[in-house]
Design an enzyme around this catalytic site. Structure first.
Site, PDB file in Angstrom:
ATOM      1  N   GLY A   1       0.854  -1.184   0.000  1.00  0.00           N
ATOM      2  CA  GLY A   1       0.000   0.000   0.000  1.00  0.00           C
ATOM      3  C   GLY A   1       0.888   1.231   0.000  1.00  0.00           C
TER       4      GLY A   1
ATOM      5  N   PHE B   1     -10.480  20.861   5.541  1.00  0.00           N
ATOM      6  CA  PHE B   1     -10.866  19.532   5.979  1.00  0.00           C
ATOM      7  C   PHE B   1     -11.105  19.572   7.472  1.00  0.00           C
ATOM      8  CE2 PHE B   1     -11.075  14.991   5.343  1.00  0.00           C
ATOM      9  CZ  PHE B   1     -11.308  14.902   3.989  1.00  0.00           C
TER      10      PHE B   1
ATOM     11  N   GLN C   1     -11.638   4.218  14.684  1.00  0.00           N
ATOM     12  CA  GLN C   1     -12.502   5.307  14.226  1.00  0.00           C
ATOM     13  C   GLN C   1     -13.693   4.804  13.406  1.00  0.00           C
ATOM     14  OE1 GLN C   1     -11.101   8.331  11.169  1.00  0.00           O
ATOM     15  NE2 GLN C   1     -11.273   9.628  12.967  1.00  0.00           N
TER      16      GLN C   1
ATOM     17  N   HIS D   1     -16.821   6.115  10.999  1.00  0.00           N
ATOM     18  CA  HIS D   1     -17.262   7.262  10.221  1.00  0.00           C
ATOM     19  C   HIS D   1     -18.784   7.221  10.205  1.00  0.00           C
ATOM     20  CE1 HIS D   1     -17.627  10.043   6.908  1.00  0.00           C
ATOM     21  NE2 HIS D   1     -16.343  10.266   6.938  1.00  0.00           N
TER      22      HIS D   1
ATOM     23  N   LEU E   1     -17.796   4.641   1.955  1.00  0.00           N
ATOM     24  CA  LEU E   1     -17.793   5.942   2.579  1.00  0.00           C
ATOM     25  C   LEU E   1     -18.582   6.996   1.816  1.00  0.00           C
ATOM     26  CD1 LEU E   1     -16.283   6.390   5.163  1.00  0.00           C
ATOM     27  CD2 LEU E   1     -14.628   7.707   3.867  1.00  0.00           C
TER      28      LEU E   1
ATOM     29  N   THR F   1     -18.916  11.030   1.813  1.00  0.00           N
ATOM     30  CA  THR F   1     -18.160  12.166   2.342  1.00  0.00           C
ATOM     31  C   THR F   1     -18.970  13.003   3.326  1.00  0.00           C
ATOM     32  OG1 THR F   1     -17.323  14.322   1.742  1.00  0.00           O
ATOM     33  CG2 THR F   1     -18.730  13.262   0.164  1.00  0.00           C
ATOM     34  N   GLU F   2     -18.228  13.646   4.237  1.00  0.00           N
ATOM     35  CA  GLU F   2     -18.873  14.521   5.208  1.00  0.00           C
ATOM     36  C   GLU F   2     -19.581  15.679   4.544  1.00  0.00           C
ATOM     37  OE1 GLU F   2     -15.736  14.146   8.608  1.00  0.00           O
ATOM     38  OE2 GLU F   2     -16.618  16.125   8.665  1.00  0.00           O
TER      39      GLU F   2
ATOM     40  N   ARG G   1     -18.128  14.224  13.815  1.00  0.00           N
ATOM     41  CA  ARG G   1     -18.268  12.820  13.419  1.00  0.00           C
ATOM     42  C   ARG G   1     -18.709  11.895  14.539  1.00  0.00           C
ATOM     43  NH1 ARG G   1     -13.109  10.815   9.717  1.00  0.00           N
ATOM     44  NH2 ARG G   1     -13.479  12.263   8.016  1.00  0.00           N
TER      45      ARG G   1
ATOM     46  N   HIS H   1     -13.823   2.387  10.186  1.00  0.00           N
ATOM     47  CA  HIS H   1     -13.060   3.081   9.166  1.00  0.00           C
ATOM     48  C   HIS H   1     -11.548   2.972   9.331  1.00  0.00           C
ATOM     49  CE1 HIS H   1     -12.321   5.896   6.060  1.00  0.00           C
ATOM     50  NE2 HIS H   1     -11.893   6.859   6.839  1.00  0.00           N
TER      51      HIS H   1
ATOM     52  N   ARG I   1      -7.980   9.953  14.731  1.00  0.00           N
ATOM     53  CA  ARG I   1      -7.204  10.482  13.617  1.00  0.00           C
ATOM     54  C   ARG I   1      -7.941  11.624  12.936  1.00  0.00           C
ATOM     55  NH1 ARG I   1      -7.353   9.627   7.936  1.00  0.00           N
ATOM     56  NH2 ARG I   1      -8.951   8.038   8.091  1.00  0.00           N
TER      57      ARG I   1
END
Ligand SMILES: Cc1cc2nc3c(=O)[nH]c(=O)nc-3n(C[C@H](O)[C@H](O)[C@H](O)COP(=O)(O)OP(=O)(O)OC[C@H]3O[C@@H](n4cnc5c(N)ncnc54)[C@H](O)[C@@H]3O)c2cc1C
Ligand code: HEM
Ligand code: SF4
Ligand code: F3S
Ligand code: FES
Lengths: 121, 256, 583, 125
Positions: free
Chosen positions: C13, C116, C236, C238, C248, C250-251, C282, C349, C391
Site C-alpha cells: 500500500g 478539511f 474510528q 465514520h 464511505l 463524504t462529510e 463525526r 473506518h 485520527r
C-alpha cells in the site's frame, strides 16, 4: 481466440470491416485475373467472362458490391474517428449511418440488377 | 438535552418494505487445473436481492455453497480493480454490477473469466502478461532536470489533460474486451496505451519522445482498429478509444 | 524456497511502497511481498486528500498542523511524532509532486488545497486549506505514483504472497515466511531488515469501509510472538457509510445541508445537538445515529440504518457538488438522492492503534524502550502514535508517506551496517504447522459462520458505544469463537490458488485483533477520542493519559496482558498542554 | 537517460515510422479508392450490366489512356491497400512466427505477380 459471444457493440463494425476487406481483396484478385486475361485473346477472356453470367454469380456480385459499399462508408467513418475526437464520440450514430447508406446502396443495386438477372441480359 | 421528538410533517413516515429476494441461477465457468482440461459450466441456485452486487452473489456462493470457488476481489466498491470478469457476456467489475441490472427474478447470470489471459483457476487469470505490457510503456514519471525547491508549476488546463487517463485502476476490463488483444497477445492493449497517454500528456514529463516511439511500434497504437469495446467496458468511464486516437495523432504530428 | 534481500517489505500500500522506494534509494536490494497486486491495495480508496502546511491558499505553518494533530488525537498523540510529521510532510508532498503525482492545481499552477475537518489556522482560530488533493482520488494517485516509481527503481515484487510468519530470535528479525497463493508453497525470505506495512483490520466489523482483505494479518503475527500491540481500543467510525456496504459517504453531504432522519421521518439530531444539529462532529453524529437504531427507530429491512434526506436541496447541488456520492447511491442502493432518501450507517473506518514503533519506524518490544533489531513498521498497521485517540482526516495518507519513507531510509541504513542474521533452523516449521492443522482438520465448523458472528458481535459490543458488561460479554464470545475456530474445516484440497485455505487462516488473524481490541477497550475506563464508554463518560487524564500495550498471554490462550507506555507530551521544539477537546 | 530493462523494451525503443506510414497510406488510399471504386462500380455494374463487359467493350474502353490510368490506379492502390490490410489480418491472427512469415511471403508474391499481370494487361492494349 476470438470471442464471438462477447456482447460489446464495437466489435461488429470491426469484424464486418475486416471480413468485407478480405472479401473484396479476394474478388479484386479474381477480377484482375479475369480482366487481365484479355492478353490471352478473346476466346480465353470470354470463357471466363461467361461465369459472370451465371445467376448465382450475379447474385453474389450484388452481395459483394454491398460489401464494397459498406467497407467504403465504414472506412470513411474510421477516418473520421482517427482525425476528429468528434468522430469517436458519435461512433455509434455514424455506424448506424453507414448501415443505412449501405442498405440504400443495396436497394438501388437490387432495383437496377434484379430485372437484368430475371431478363437474362 | 432531550426534547420531545419533533416529527417533520413534510416527510411521510417511511414504511419499511420487506426485502425482496429472488431466485437466481448463477452459471459459473469453473476450471480446476488439477482435474479439468477446459472450463466447465456449473450452476448454483441462490437467493439474492436485486440490489446485491454480483460480487455479493459470488461471496455468498463461496462462503456457503462452494468454498473452493476462486476469484479475486478486495475493495468491494470499484476502486482496486481486482474483480474484472465476463458477466453476461460483457467485461465488468463484479462489485460495480448489480444483480438487477443483469438478471430478472428466476433468471440466470453467467460468469466467466476475462478473455485473452491464461486462466489459472476458476475466474482467476494470470495477470502477468497484462502487467508486462503496462511495464513496457515506461509507466513512470521521468524528469531529469533539477527540481525546484517546491512544486513544479502546472496550469489547471494542463492538469486536466490527465484527468481521464490517471483515473485508470488497471483492472484489465478494457484490454481483455479488445478483439485485437484476443487474437493477438503482442498488442500492448488499451490499458497500456491509456497509461502512456497519462505521461505523454503530462506537461512536466520529459520522455515524451521515447514514449511516442514505443507507441509507434507495431505492438503499439497502430494495432488499434477503433473497435470501441474497451471504452464500453471501462468501469471508470474513461473514454479510452478517444485517448488512443489522441495518442495516434500525437505520434503522427510528433508532438504532445 | 529461500530468497535473500537486504530489505524485505511486507505490504504494497502507500506505506509499503514508500518504504520499498526509499530503501532502494538507500542502496539496498529490496523485495516487496504483498498478498494483493500493489495497485489493489486499499490506499487507493482514500479520497479526501493529504494534509500538509504548504500555505498555497492561505498562510499556514507546520506548528498549526502539529497542534491540530495533537488536539485531534485527544492529547494521546505522541508530540515528538506529531512534530516530525508536520515538518516532514511538507517535503514529502513536494517529493510526491516530483514523482509526477497529478495534483489538482490552483489557478496559478500550484498544488491545490482545500479545507478539511479539524484542520485550523493559528491553533484553532478558523479552518484552513491544508488538504492537498488530486480530485477526489488522492489515495489512488499516491498508490499509482509510488508504484510507478518502484517499477522505475526496479523493486522486485512478490505478488499474491501471504506473509504467515516473522522470524525473530533474540530480539533480532532475520526475515519472513510467506505462502505463495499460486503454487501453495512456503517461501523463506532472509533479510537484514524487514519493514511491515500490511494495513488495517476493519474487517473484524460488520459494516466497514475497509477492503475484504484487511484482516490485520501482521498485527496478529506480531502479537502471537508475545509482542505488544499499542492502543488497539482506538478505532474510528465514520458516521455515514452507505447502508450494508459501508462505502464511505463524504462529510460534505451534511455540510451541503443533508438531514438525518429516523423511521418516523423525524430529524433526530435536533434532540442530540439542538444548536448545530446535523453538523455536529463525526463521533457525536455516529453515536446519535446508533442510539436511534438501538432504540428501534432505524430504517431499512433490518432497521439498522438511518436515512439521509437531500430531497429539499436543489438538483444542481446534488448532481454537482455531491456528484460522486450521488453516483454511488444510484449504483449501489438504487436510490436517487434527488427524490429518494438514502440509507446510511456508521461504518468502521480506521485503526489508530497497531504495532508500536519509534520515530524511525523501528518496532518496539515493550513499553520501556525495548526494540526488535531489524524490524520496522509503518502505515495504518503501525502505531507511532501520531493519531492518538482519534485520527484527523487527511493525516493517514500523510502518515503512510512520512513514516513509510522514514522506515525505508532507516531500514536501508541499518542493512548497510550489519550482516545477515542467522535464520532459525527450520524457519518454515511454524507456518507449515498452521497450514497442516487447517488442511488436515476433520472439523465441521464453517469459517464464514464464525467470521459473520465475530463481525456482528464486534459491531454491537465494541462498536461506537462501549460499556463494561457488553465488552465483558464480547470477551467470552471471542473465546468461544476461538474454540470453534479450532474445529473449522477447509474443504478445498487443492494446492494451487487455494483461497479457501487463506481466508480461513485470515479469520485466525481477525480473531486475534478482536481479542486485543476488546481487552484493551474493556480495560480503559474513560472516554477519549474514538473510544467512548457509556459507563465512563469523561476523559480521565490523571489515570489514563498513557498508551495501552496489549500482549498475548502465551501461557493462557485467550488472555491479554495489558501494559502501558508513556505518552510523549513534548515535541522537540513545540509542545501543547492537554486541554478539553472542544471545537 | 532511459534504460531499457528488457530486450523487448530495447527493441521497442528503436525508432521506425513504418507502421505510421502504412497507417496513413490506408487512410489516404482509402479516400481515393472511394471515388475510384464506387465510380467504377457505378459505371460497370449499376448503370450497365456487368454482362456488357465483353472482350470488345473492354479493349475499346482501355484503349483510351484516361481509362488506362483510372484502372491502373485501382489496380495499384487497391492491391497495395488490400495487401497491407491482409498483412494486418495475418499479423493479428497467425500466432506462430514461421507460419506468419511464409504466409506473408506467399501472399506478397501472389499479389506482386497479379500486379505485374494486370499492368501488362493494361499496357498490352
Ligand atoms: C474509504 C477510505 C477512505 C479514506 N480516505 C482517506 C483520506 O481522504 N485521507 C487520509 O489521509 N486517509 C484516508 N483513509 C485512510 C487511509 O487510506 C488508510 O489508512 C491507508 O491507505 C492505509 O495504507 P497502508 O499502506 O497502511 O495499507 P493498505 O493500503 O491497506 O495496504 C496493505 C498492504 O498490505 C498487504 N498485506 C496485508 N496483509 C498481508 C500479508 N499477510 N502478507 C502480505 N501482504 C499483506 C496488502 O496486500 C496491501 O498491499 C481512508 C480509508 C478508507 C478505507
Ligand atoms: C472503397 C474505398 C475503401 C476505403 C475508404 C477503405 C478504407 C479502409 C481503411 C480506413 C482501412 C483501415 C482500417 C483500420 O485500420 O481499422 C481499411 C482496411 C482494409 N481494407 Fe479498405 N478501404 C477501401 C477499399 C478497399 C478495397 C478495394 C480492399 C480490397 C482490395 C480493401 C481491403 C481492406 C482490408 C483487407 C483491410 C484490413 C482490415 C483490417 O485490418 O481489419 N479496402 N480500409
Ligand atoms: S482503462 Fe479502464 S478498463 Fe482499462 S484497465 Fe484502466 S480502468 Fe480498467
Ligand atoms: S477495443 Fe481494441 S481495437 Fe482499439 S478501440 Fe479499444 S483498443
Ligand atoms: S473488489 Fe475492488 S474493484 Fe471490485
Amino acid at each position: 481466440m476470438f470471442n464471438w459471444k462477447y456482447k460489446g457493440s464495437g466489435q461488429w463494425p470491426f469484424i464486418l470491416h475486416r471480413a468485407s476487406g478480405l472479401a473484396i481483396l479476394l474478388y479484386l484478385m479474381l477480377h484482375i485475373f479475369s480482366i487481365g486475361s484479355i492478353i490471352f485473346g478473346e476466346k480465353f477472356y470470354m470463357d471466363i467472362h461467361r461465369v459472370y453470367g451465371l445467376p448465382l454469380f450475379r447474385i453474389g456480385l450484388i452481395g459483394l458490391a454491398t460489401l464494397v459499399a459498406f467497407h467504403a462508408f465504414n472506412g470513411l467513418r474510421i477516418i473520421l474517428m482517427d482525425f476528429t475526437s468528434f468522430g469517436v464520440r458519435v461512433q455509434k450514430q455514424t455506424f448506424m449511418a453507414v448501415i443505412v447508406l449501405t442498405l440504400a446502396f443495396l436497394a438501388y443495386t437490387l432495383y437496377m440488377n434484379i430485372p437484368r438477372i430475371l431478363g437474362g441480359y | 438535552m432531550t426534547q420531545a421528538p419533533t416529527a417533520n410533517p413534510s416527510v411521510a413516515p417511511v414504511t419499511v418494505p420487506a426485502v425482496q429476494t429472488m431466485n437466481l441461477n448463477v452459471k459459473i465457468m469453473r476450471f480446476d487445473p488439477e482435474k479439468d482440461k477446459k472450463g466447465r459450466w456449473v450452476d448454483y441456485h441462490i437467493q439474492a436481492a436485486p440490489n446485491d452486487r454480483v460480487v455479493d452473489v459470488l461471496n455468498e456462493i463461496k462462503w456457503n455453497l462452494e468454498p473452493s470457488l476462486v476469484f479475486r476481489r478486495s475493495c468491494q466498491h470499484g476502486i482496486c480493480g481486482s474483480d474484472a470478469m465476463l458477466i453476461n457476456g460483457r467485461n465488468r467489475l463484479a462489485c460495480k454490477t448489480l444483480v438487477r441490472d443483469v438478471a430478472k427474478a428466476g433468471g440466470t447470470i453467467t460468469i466467466e473469466p476475462i478473455r485473452g489471459l491464461p486462466v489459472e483457476r476458476d475466474l482467476l487469470v494470470n495477470m502477468e502478461p497484462f502487467f508486462d505490457s503496462y511495464k513496457a510503456i515506461m509507466p513512470y514519471f521521468i524528469h531529469e532536470d533539477p527540481f525546484p525547491a517546491k512544486e513544479m508549476y502546472q496550469s489547471e488546463a494542463d492538469a486536466e489533460k490527465m484527468a481521464h487517463s490517471s483515473n485508470c485502476i488497471l483492472c484489465a476490463c478494457c484490454t481483455t474486451s479488445c478483439p485485437i488483444f484476443w487474437v493477438n497477445g503482442s498488442y500492448l492493449g488499451p490499458a497500456a496505451i491509456v497509461q502512456a497517454h497519462r505521461f505523454i500528456f503530462d506537461s512536466r514529463d520529459q520522455a515524451t519522445q521515447q514514449r511516442l516511439g514505443i507507441m509507434n511500434q507495431n505492438t503499439g497504437v497502430w494495432r488499434c482498429r477503433t473497435a470501441y469495446n474497451c471504452t464500453e467496458a471501462c468501469p471508470r468511464e474513461i473514454p479510452i478509444t478517444q485517448l488512443i486516437e489522441e495518442v495516434k495523432r500525437a505520434v503522427m504530428f510528433g508532438q504532445a | 524456497m529461500h530468497h535473500r534481500y537486504d530489505v524485505v517489505v511486507v505490504g504494497a500500500g502507500g506505506a509499503g511502497l514508500m518504504a520499498a522506494l526509499y530503501a532502494a534509494k538507500g542502496g539496498a536490494s529490496v523485495a516487496c511481498i504483498s498478498k494483493l497486486y500493489p495497485t489493489r491495495s486499499h490506499t487507493g480508496a482514500a479520497q479526501g486528500g493529504i494534509g500538509a502546511a504548504l500555505g498555497n491558499i492561505q498562510e499556514d505553518h507546520w506548528e498549526w498542523h502539529m497542534f491540530d494533530t495533537v488536539k485531534g488525537g485527544d492529547y494521546l498523540t505522541d508530540q515528538d511524532a506529531a512534530e516530525v510529521f508536520s515538518k516532514d510532510i511538507i517535503d514529502v508532498v513536494y517529493e510526491l509532486e516530483h514523482m509526477g503525482l497529478p495534483f489538482s492545481r490552483t489557478p496559478d499552477g500550484k498544488i491545490a488545497q482545500r479545507k478539511f475537518g479539524g484542520h485550523t489556522r493559528d491553533f484553532g482560530k478558523a479552518a484552513v486549506e491544508r488538504s492537498c488533493y488530486a480530485k477526489d482520488r488522492t489515495g489512488h494517485m499516491i498508490l499509482q505514483t509510488v508504484y510507478q516509481q518502484n517499477v522505475k527503481a526496479g523493486t522486485l515484487f512478490f505478488n499474491e504472497f501471504h506473509v504467515t510468519d516473522l522470524l525473530i530470535e533474540n530480539g533480532r528479525c532475520s526475515g519472513v515466511v510467506a505462502y505463495d497463493l499460486a503454487s501453495g508453497e512456503l517461501h523463506t525470505f532472509h533479510a537484514k531488515a524487514v519493514i511491515l506495512a500490511a494495513g488495517g483490520y476493519g474487517r473484524i466489523f460488520k459494516i466497514t469501509s475497509n477492503a475484504l482483505t484487511l484482516t490485520g494479518d501482521l498485527m496478529s503475527i506480531y502479537y502471537r510472538k508475545g509482542l505488544p500491540l499499542e492502543d488497539m481500543e482506538f478505532y474510528q467510525f465514520h458516521p455515514t457509510g452507505l447502508a450494508k456496504l459501508g462505502i464511505l459517504v463524504t462529510e460534505g453531504i451534511r455540510g451541503e445541508g443533508g438531514i438525518l432522519r429516523n423511521n418516523t421521518g423525524e430529524r433526530f439530531m435536533e434532540r442530540y445537538a439542538p444548536t448545530i444539529k446535523d453538523l455536529a462532529p463525526r463521533d457525536i453524529v455516529a453515536r446519535s445515529m446508533t442510539t436511534e437504531i438501538r432504540e428501534g427507530r432505524g430504517v431499512g429491512p433490518d432497521r439498522d440504518a438511518i436515512h439521509i434526506d437531500l430531497t429539499h436541496l436543489p438538483r444542481e447541488v446534488i448532481e454537482g457538488k455531491l456528484a460522486e456520492i450521488t453516483d454511488l447511491a444510484r449504483t449501489y442502493l438504487g436510490q436517487d438522492p434527488v427524490k429518494d432518501l438514502v440509507m446510511v450507517q456508521p461504518t468502521a473506518h480506521y485503526a489508530m492503534g497497531g504495532i508500536p514503533t519509534d520515530l524511525n519506524g523501528l518496532c518496539l518490544s515493550d513499553g520501556n524502550g525495548g526494540t526488535i533489531e531489524g524490524l520496522y513498521a509503518a502505515g495504518e498497521q503501525a502505531c507511532v502514535s501520531l493519531h492518538g485517540a482519534n485520527r484527523l482526516g487527511t493525516n493517514s495518507l500523510g502518515d503512510l508517506v512520512v513514516f513509510g519513507r522514514r522506515a525505508g531510509i532507516y531500514a536501508a541504513q541499518y542493512a548497510r551496517q550489519v550482516e545477515f542474521a542467522e535464520l532459525p533452523d527450520n524457519p518454515e516449521a511454524e507456518s507449515q504447522a498452521v497450514f497442516d492443522t487447517l488442511r488436515n482438520s476433520k472439523g465441521t465448523d464453517n469459517a464464514s459462520a464464525i467470521r459473520k458472528e465475530l463481525q456482528r458481535t464486534m459491531m454491537d459490543n465494541v462498536g461506537i458505544f462501549r460499556n463494561g458488561p457488553d465488552m465483558a460479554k464480547q470477551v467470552e464470545i471471542i473465546k468461544e469463537l476461538k474454540a470453534r475456530y479450532k474445529n473449522v474445516g477447509v474443504s478445498d484440497p487443492n494446492r494451487r490458488y487455494n483461497s479457501d485455505l487463506v481466508e480461513t487462516m485470515e479469520l485466525g488473524f481477525q480473531l486475534d485483533c478482536a481479542e486485543v481490541m476488546t481487552a484493551c477497550a474493556l480495560n480503559r475506563t474513560e472516554s477519549r477520542g474514538a473510544h467512548d464508554r457509556e459507563d465512563y463518560h469523561e476523559r480521565d487524564d490523571v489515570n489514563w493519559l498513557k498508551h495501552s500495550m496489549g500482549y498475548k498471554d502465551l501461557n493462557n490462550d485467550g488472555n491479554v496482558i495489558i501494559g502501558y507506555k508513556d505518552v510523549a507530551l513534548k515535541g522537540f521544539t513545540r509542545s501543547f498542554e492537554p486541554k478539553p477537546r472542544v471545537y | 537517460m532511459i534504460r531499457a530493462r528488457t530486450l523487448t523494451d530495447a527493441r521497442q525503443q528503436a525508432h521506425s515510422n513504418s507502421e505510421l506510414n502504412w497507417w496513413l497510406f490506408m487512410r489516404v488510399s482509402g479516400l481515393i479508392l472511394v471515388f475510384l471504386i464506387l465510380g467504377h462500380m457505378y459505371m460497370t455494374f449499376l448503370q450497365v450490366s456487368e454482362m456488357d463487359a465483353t472482350f470488345d467493350a473492354v479493349v475499346n474502353k482501355l484503349s483510351s489512356p484516361a481509362w488506362k490510368l483510372y484502372d491502373f490506379l485501382i489496380l495499384s492502390l487497391g492491391l497495395l491497400h488490400g495487401a497491407n490490410g491482409l498483412r494486418y489480418v495475418l499479423e493479428d491472427h497467425i500466432r506462430s512466427r514461421p507460419n506468419r512469415a511464409w504466409l506473408k511471403m506467399l501472399m506478397y508474391t501472389i499479389i506482386g505477380l497479379l500486379f505485374l499481370y494486370g499492368t501488362v494487361g493494361l499496357l498490352a492494349i
